[in-house]
Design a protein around this motif. Sequence first.
Motif, PDB file in Angstrom:
ATOM      1  N   TYR A 346       8.797  30.585  24.852  1.00  0.00           N
ATOM      2  CA  TYR A 346      10.179  31.054  24.713  1.00  0.00           C
ATOM      3  C   TYR A 346      11.120  30.287  25.642  1.00  0.00           C
ATOM      4  N   ALA A 347      10.687  29.082  26.034  1.00  0.00           N
ATOM      5  CA  ALA A 347      11.496  28.273  26.953  1.00  0.00           C
ATOM      6  C   ALA A 347      12.878  27.976  26.373  1.00  0.00           C
ATOM      7  N   ASP A 348      12.928  27.666  25.072  1.00  0.00           N
ATOM      8  CA  ASP A 348      14.218  27.324  24.460  1.00  0.00           C
ATOM      9  C   ASP A 348      15.183  28.506  24.509  1.00  0.00           C
ATOM     10  N   LYS A 349      14.678  29.715  24.293  1.00  0.00           N
ATOM     11  CA  LYS A 349      15.549  30.894  24.331  1.00  0.00           C
ATOM     12  C   LYS A 349      16.055  31.159  25.745  1.00  0.00           C
ATOM     13  N   LEU A 350      15.192  30.957  26.735  1.00  0.00           N
ATOM     14  CA  LEU A 350      15.620  31.136  28.125  1.00  0.00           C
ATOM     15  C   LEU A 350      16.692  30.113  28.490  1.00  0.00           C
ATOM     16  N   LYS A 351      16.507  28.893  28.030  1.00  0.00           N
ATOM     17  CA  LYS A 351      17.490  27.842  28.303  1.00  0.00           C
ATOM     18  C   LYS A 351      18.815  28.141  27.605  1.00  0.00           C
ATOM     19  N   THR A 352      18.739  28.688  26.379  1.00  0.00           N
ATOM     20  CA  THR A 352      19.958  29.052  25.650  1.00  0.00           C
ATOM     21  C   THR A 352      20.724  30.142  26.376  1.00  0.00           C
ATOM     22  N   THR A 353      19.996  31.121  26.907  1.00  0.00           N
ATOM     23  CA  THR A 353      20.632  32.202  27.662  1.00  0.00           C
ATOM     24  C   THR A 353      21.407  31.640  28.851  1.00  0.00           C
ATOM     25  N   ILE A 354      20.774  30.755  29.591  1.00  0.00           N
ATOM     26  CA  ILE A 354      21.434  30.133  30.745  1.00  0.00           C
ATOM     27  C   ILE A 354      22.650  29.338  30.301  1.00  0.00           C
ATOM     28  N   SER A 355      22.499  28.576  29.224  1.00  0.00           N
ATOM     29  CA  SER A 355      23.597  27.756  28.721  1.00  0.00           C
ATOM     30  C   SER A 355      24.797  28.614  28.342  1.00  0.00           C
TER      31      SER A 355
END
Length: 363
Positions: A346-355
Amino acid sequence: MDFIDQIKVLAAKIPSLSMNIKTEEATKNALVLPLLNILGYNVFDPTEVVPEFTTDYGTKKGEKVDYAIFRDGKPVILIECKNIDADLDIVHASQLFRYFTVSDAKIGILTNGIIYRFFTDIDAPNKMDEKAFLEINLLDIKEPLINELKRFQKESFNIDDLASVACDLKYTKEIKLILANEINNPSEEFVKFFAKKVKDGVFTQSVRDKFTIITKNALNQFINDRINDRLKFAMTDTVSSTSNTNDNIEKPQTETENVVQDEIVTTDKELECYYIVKSILREDIDIKRITIRDKKNYCGILLDDNNRRPICRLYFNTKNKYLGLFVDNKNEEKVSIVDLNDIYNYADKLKTTISNYENNNKI
């Protein structure tokens, strides 16, 4: 997703994939080729990754090594694959030994899709060493070794640099094995070295027996102390990150909240997940801004220690473990995780949240 995260995602799939891998070909397709792809090689380009590479050796004709990676029209890496269940005995490297001698390749890899052993010719030119200079186990990932694996990426592969690095890695590996053996079963020479440093007199059998136990205990205590020091440093860093927040972001906790907080224990698994999240996001944000705040029903990982900026939540207080994700309109999506490494999926979702937070989007 960066290189290490891609490796960890592949590794996380191995337990489920292994149940359906019954042959050497399945091992290649499910595990070996995906790793070559992560390393940047085009597995569909037969001028770059050559399957069933043939090199005649003496009177032996038509023997094949599973893959050869080519550069400038010449093989630079030879790869011999075995079934996922195979023990990588040195006998399995026999074809690698033969081809290494007659080809231009300077790196030989023996693998069962989980363990990768890397060989070169440190001991004698153009003759593959019997001992690997590097071993990677995808089910026991050690980040420093994964960093060494980066050297084999297509974009950074340099055989001249690898020659000196391989030598250092080989001898470092062998010294570590010696130390491990001495810690578990100290030799007379090893015990005598320490005994002479702290005690005068003759090194008799009784002294040897006594100091064998003392040396073993001292080494284990020393290692435990170093581990505890590292853990204390990590926890201090976490507490420091939590305390260095903007007072305008959150109201201070009331006395009642403090009492409840004192009753909550942050587990090792929650801390490990916290470090995994920091690892995933380290290239997107200053990891000092990522904090952990444990609650009674869940453990929250926050941006800037702000409850209005949750990165994710860990629900580990029940039999089944769940990860709470935040992407759109602050709606929480709970996903089941079996292994802590599942978080990398779920790395991409975590990165999207930060973005979204960084772009001042309301999520």
